[in-house]
Design an enzyme around this catalytic site. Sequence first.
Site, PDB file in Angstrom:
ATOM      1  N   HIS A   1     -53.406 -47.097  32.109  1.00  0.00           N
ATOM      2  CA  HIS A   1     -53.327 -47.724  30.788  1.00  0.00           C
ATOM      3  C   HIS A   1     -54.689 -47.652  30.121  1.00  0.00           C
ATOM      4  O   HIS A   1     -55.686 -47.951  30.757  1.00  0.00           O
ATOM      5  CB  HIS A   1     -52.910 -49.185  30.957  1.00  0.00           C
ATOM      6  CG  HIS A   1     -52.881 -49.926  29.663  1.00  0.00           C
ATOM      7  ND1 HIS A   1     -51.888 -49.723  28.725  1.00  0.00           N
ATOM      8  CD2 HIS A   1     -53.730 -50.856  29.150  1.00  0.00           C
ATOM      9  CE1 HIS A   1     -52.127 -50.503  27.686  1.00  0.00           C
ATOM     10  NE2 HIS A   1     -53.235 -51.202  27.907  1.00  0.00           N
TER      11      HIS A   1
ATOM     12  N   GLY B   1     -37.934 -13.749  17.109  1.00  0.00           N
ATOM     13  CA  GLY B   1     -37.788 -13.449  18.523  1.00  0.00           C
ATOM     14  C   GLY B   1     -38.619 -12.243  18.939  1.00  0.00           C
ATOM     15  O   GLY B   1     -39.220 -11.571  18.104  1.00  0.00           O
TER      16      GLY B   1
END
Length: 467
Positions: free
Chosen positions: A444, A271
């Site tokens: 696509h 962290g």
Amino acid sequence: MAEAGRDDEVDVLILGAGSGGYACALRAAQLGLSVALVEESKLGGTCLHVGCIPTKALLHAAEVADATREAESFGVLAKFDGIDAAGVRSYADGVVSRLHKGLTGLIKSRGIRVVEGRGRLTGPRQITVDGPDGQVVLTGRNVVLATGSAPRLIPGIEVDGTRVLTSDDALRLDSVPGSVIVLGGGVIGCEFASVWRSFGAEVTIVEALPRLLPPEDAASSATLERAFRKRGITARTGTSVESVRTEADGVVVTLSDESELRADLLLVAVGRGPRTEGLGYEDHGVTLDRGFVTVDDHCRTGADGLWAVGDIVPGLQLAHRGFQQGIFVAEQIGGLSPQPIDERGIPRVTYSRPEVASVGLTEEQAKEEYGDQGVTTLTYDLGGNGKSQILKTQGFVKLVRQVDGPVVGVHLVGERVGELIGEAQLIYGWEAHPDDVAPLVHAHPTQNEALGEAFLALAGKPLHAHS
Ligand code: NAI
């Protein structure tokens, strides 16, 4: 020797030129306000110099290494000869330095006064800067605190920068380690583990909580762990480090189950803590809670005209959050009425291989909020997505929906899926229902189609959908 101070008052006086500070400066200047920006290091802060940008460059180099190694599976003849660590650094440094140059030019062109040096709050609206040219005292009608964060350390584990490293040190390595222990399976731990594995190192992650990336949806953690295992990355979850010993040829780590691990290096990634100590904040009406600045939902500290943004404010420590908070504060100072930021709508991406991306609530959080019966989920496997097949990547799109309501969470795992989070974020932000999204045509073949397919399935019209 300090020179005599120079008194100046600007509309917006900002301490710290990281993502939060510089975004605030740019927006304030754009709104016609006078701005001074105080920075002790380089414009751009952690994100640009030791965070997002250089680490993502390393991750891209890692992707190139893997692509070369796996070239034959695509019918391409190439041979992976290893990593030139200096070459990788010079590539990453080049990216950083071009962006730094651009940012410096931009800030200059907006008429923002940059004051070099270490600033401290020395009055309710006053910052004293100790810089290379002596001491300067600045005052602002508004002061914005944006001093960011630094790697958190663990008492008893001494970071020496050679064997035991923080992410700052890891970016400066001039060779690829043979083996590494990564302490902490959060975002930094998973990204560095991913890079080092692609570069050829043996990697073990030690994570105290039961899974990697604990704040993510449990399904994302499980899929990442499986993919990491396949790549040869070991994850010791539910395990913490008891002690660390440095020896001549490496580090020895004793774990909570009393086993020992040995490696060339240990990365401490547990962290980041706020940089608020010794800066005079508490002396001038700012409330700190475990080091973080307490603010309301408008980024106001309790003190009049004193604001705080970025990693010093409790919440997600992400560059794009700090950036948005900086803009938000500048607009309020400029007399506009921007909407408070919805923390849950902030997209999160871990750029490991595979990537993990999300926005909104996890399934668990949604069930806490709406009850077990109040939530439905749909998971679309990337196995059914043409572009993912082409890329040979696996993973999923998971949608979390409030029953008869909007989609409240989107979770993605797979290579390159971080790029899909933009659409997911719009869906979340506009509180879209599946029927709103299902009619949208997706190009696509793209991985984007996987989102489209998932929404078709959630709207009850699955085309190729799995469960
Ligand atoms: P983190 O909070 O994401 O993860 C730290 C992990 O260490 C946690 O899972 C925690 O359970 C574990 N831990 C803590 N003490 C431990 C111990 N004694 N033994 C074993 N495990 C222990 O923090 P991280 O990864 O250091 O990142 C810092 C910040 O930087 C985060 O807020 C992150 O969001 C941000 N960041 C974001 C990136 C991105 O958006 N792609 C990239 C890198 C950092």
